[in-house]
Scaffold this active site. Structure first.
Site, PDB file in Angstrom:
ATOM      1  CD  GLU A 175      -5.606   6.322  -0.786  1.00  0.00           C
ATOM      2  OE1 GLU A 175      -6.710   5.769  -0.688  1.00  0.00           O
ATOM      3  OE2 GLU A 175      -4.643   6.098  -0.003  1.00  0.00           O
ATOM      4  CD  GLU A 176      -2.798   5.474   2.879  1.00  0.00           C
ATOM      5  OE1 GLU A 176      -3.840   5.555   3.542  1.00  0.00           O
ATOM      6  OE2 GLU A 176      -2.352   4.406   2.435  1.00  0.00           O
ATOM      7  CG  ASP A 221      -1.946   1.074   1.242  1.00  0.00           C
ATOM      8  OD1 ASP A 221      -2.179   1.669   0.176  1.00  0.00           O
ATOM      9  OD2 ASP A 221      -2.518   1.355   2.314  1.00  0.00           O
TER      10      ASP A 221
END
Length: 347
Positions: A130-131, A96
């Protein structure tokens, strides 16, 4: 193992710390790497005064492409270095999201080497943040780009995701009345109000769906109080609901519940609904996932595929990992997704 192209590239990516808001170094590495491999590369700042750049790469001079493979450059903290044990890669970003990113790049490289794609067929897009709210993908909407198909990389256990949950994130601010804890009737504990409210929010029967299951409540952060012998004058909680269906109904359920408690203010941070995904590819297993992605942040009428090696159950933890056989297999699947998309009539 490190001589396998996708493993070698993943090692280089994972050696660069890139927690959210600290993506400068990995972005410029990708820019140099892709330029050296013959791509036209755009380093696209997410705002006019920002040092944070998305990386967009394509073949030739025409930036428009029919398909796009995309992953995010940022990771959650802390940085954990690259380690191989037997056939497993451990470390931050292994699944990820640097594992999918490396596999996407090698997939396009192999398609080029085999002469199976030409200019205008596919592109690569790597985004920041994105996180942490998705500012990178949101900025892509201002780049004037469209695609027929976008292939998003995330850990999906090497299956095609049929959909993922939405997210409603909100803050709770509770105002109490400070008093001596020996005389609780003289005040109102903000902590007690907050604890009671959180139990009620957890007990709500939120909307669910046949595909994505139940919507689920979670409180991720709590603060409040000054001392053990003082009724808390204020309290705070950061909460969310993972949305399986009907975001609007969920928001109303939360608001109605909080409004019944004195001294409580709700502040919405963000919310987006559940996302259903394309999964019309023969030979691949499918699954629903409960986490969120950049998919709903990218506007457009493109087909949406979500796929990648590794499991979200390993992501964000101290033993984040990806199996090398799964990583290698994912290269072939990304190639299949691109070629299948190009073969489809999207006119």
């Amino acid at each position: 193992m490190a001589t396998i192209p996708v493993v070698s590239l993943l090692k280089r990516l994972m050696e660069i710390p890139s927690t959210s808001e600290e993506e400068y170094q990995i972005g410029h590495f990708l820019g140099r790497y892709l330029t050296a491999h013959g791509y036209t590369v755009e380093m696209a700042p997410i705002s006019p005064d920002s040092h944070r750049c998305n990386v967009y790469a394509y073949l030739g001079e025409t930036r428009k492409a029919r398909t796009c493979l995309t992953s995010h450059m940022d990771t959650v903290p802390p940085h954990i270095g690259f380690v191989i044990k037997e056939d497993v890669i451990y470390g931050r970003g292994s699944c990820d999201d640097k594992g999918p990113m490396a596999a996407q790049i090698i997939a396009v490289e192999e398609l080029r080497a085999d002469g199976k794609i030409k200019h205008g067929d596919t592109s690569l897009l790597f985004v920041v943040g994105e996180e942490k709210g998705g500012p990178g993908m949101l900025a892509v909407n201002k780049m004037g780009l469209t695609w027929e198909t976008v292939i998003f990389g995330e850990p999906t256990e090497s299956k095609l995701a049929v959909g993922h949950k939405g997210h409603y994130v909100f803050e709770l601010f509770v105002e109490g009345i400070a008093a001596h804890s020996g005389y609780p009737d003289e005040g109102r504990s903000a902590n007690s109000v907050l604890v009671s409210l959180l139990e009620e929010l957890k007990a709500i029967e939120y909307p669910g769906s046949r595909i994505l299951g139940s919507s689920t409540f979670h409180c991720g952060k709590i603060e409040g109080g000054a001392a053990y012998n003082v009724l808390a004058a204020d309290a705070y909680a950061l909460c969310s609901v993972r949305i399986a269906a009907n975001l609007e109904i969920v928001e109303k359920q939360v608001l109605d519940t909080t409004s019944r408690h004195p001294g409580v203010t709700l502040k919405k941070m963000f919310g987006y609904p559940e996302t259903l995904l394309d999964h019309d590819i023969e030979g691949l297993d499918t699954m629903a996932v409960s986490y969120g992605t950049d998919v709903p942040r990218l506007r457009g009428n493109h087909k949406k595929y979500l796929y990648g090696p590794g499991s979200i159950l390993h992501a964000h933890g101290p033993s984040e990992q990806v199996r090398i056989p799964d990583l290698v297999d994912s290269v072939a699947v990304y190639k299949q997704l691109v070629l299948t998309s190009l073969a489809q009539d999207c006119s």
